[in-house]
Design an enzyme around this catalytic site. Sequence first.
Site, PDB file in Angstrom:
ATOM      1  N   SER A  78       9.209   0.967  28.434  1.00  0.00           N
ATOM      2  CA  SER A  78       8.578   0.980  29.746  1.00  0.00           C
ATOM      3  C   SER A  78       8.306   2.374  30.306  1.00  0.00           C
ATOM      4  CB  SER A  78       9.430   0.197  30.743  1.00  0.00           C
ATOM      5  OG  SER A  78      10.728   0.758  30.848  1.00  0.00           O
TER       6      SER A  78
ATOM      7  N   HIS B  69       6.650  -5.611  28.755  1.00  0.00           N
ATOM      8  CA  HIS B  69       5.420  -4.829  28.944  1.00  0.00           C
ATOM      9  C   HIS B  69       4.398  -5.063  27.836  1.00  0.00           C
ATOM     10  CE1 HIS B  69       7.080  -2.406  32.284  1.00  0.00           C
ATOM     11  NE2 HIS B  69       8.220  -2.610  31.654  1.00  0.00           N
TER      12      HIS B  69
ATOM     13  N   LYS C 132       4.707  -8.944  35.630  1.00  0.00           N
ATOM     14  CA  LYS C 132       3.819  -7.865  35.173  1.00  0.00           C
ATOM     15  C   LYS C 132       2.458  -8.477  34.837  1.00  0.00           C
ATOM     16  CE  LYS C 132       7.843  -5.203  33.842  1.00  0.00           C
ATOM     17  NZ  LYS C 132       8.853  -6.188  34.331  1.00  0.00           N
TER      18      LYS C 132
END
Length: 386
Positions: free
Chosen positions: A179, A207, A239
Amino acid sequence: MSADFYDFSEQLARLKQQGLYRGRRVVDGPQGVLLRVDGRPVVNFCGNDYLGLANHPEVASAFKRAVDRYGVGSGSAHLICGHGSAHHALEQELAAFTGRERALLFSTGYMANLGVISALVGRGDAVFEDRLNHASLLDGGLLSRGQFKRFRHRDITDLAEKFGDRANKVLIVSDGVFSMDGDLADLPALAALAKRQRAGLFIDDAHGFGVLGKNGGGIVEHFGLTPCDVPILMGTLGKAFGTFGAFVAGSEELIEMLIQKARSYVFTTALPPAVAEATRVGLRLLQTESWRREKLAELVARFRAGAQQQGLRLMDSFTAIQPIPMGDSRRALAVSQALLHRGFWVSAIRPPTVPAGTARLRVTFSAEHDLQQVDGLLDALIGVMA
């Protein structure tokens, strides 16, 4: 006489002096690439809304409809009376999306990581983790009752050497996309080593989902691997999915084990069902609107090409996370604040989030950005770093 327990003034002053003090800014309005922060308009280059779904009208409409049907709160934990039909449908769809037998919803990614490691590792076992793993994975390893070892970042040789003192069972744990660096785990090598050593493999792809792979399936799809290669897979919903929460996907027995043993699942309130319904729409959009991934890749390529042309040093990443090394925490903070004055919000990432001496700006992209905004950020970066 002992010091006053509540006297924190010296510690706080030291953090400010070192450039490590953390502060919050107030955002007014929905998430997006254009925000109003502390009363002023800015272009947002620090969020994780990679596909621009956090304020998508279909996602928002699904949430509103679900509130009318289910109310706001879930009322209890999943194992009491909080597991609703919306949660159950989302779990089934996430299992199908990841190509696994089942999926299990958690209230946050942090809780998912703590829950998985503590449920699967006990005394006499071991946890081997990449040194740059997310804090939640590291905390899970530290809080487990097993032996905790960290291997050098993406160093399969160093990881293999950890197996010299063999424990009862070993769980290998790694981020998929790191990340703060934006690089990828060497997943094929991790999977091969885990099979040779008969170890468990747990990948946090928070991610990667939505960003990597033809269908947004994340790092596993990106490398063309199978559920047998990566038996334990975690993803977050806040996300690329655009909502909130997390899930773990795997075999029937794995999910049943987590339901029985993952304390951060058993002993916490379930996600609001309206969030689950909104996530179902986000999941559909994530898979069907491939143009979002294509646009994201175009923006990243534009930024990297412009940075190279201007002599701006970047880290080795092709993902939506594009870190700019600063080294010194105070310099990173100063550049971040200078960018904000020019209307661009870019986070300064400092220890302990990253190792000492590796402070950086963390530029992140969303499919909602346009090329003009990318060029504007590049111009601002050159201006404040000259």
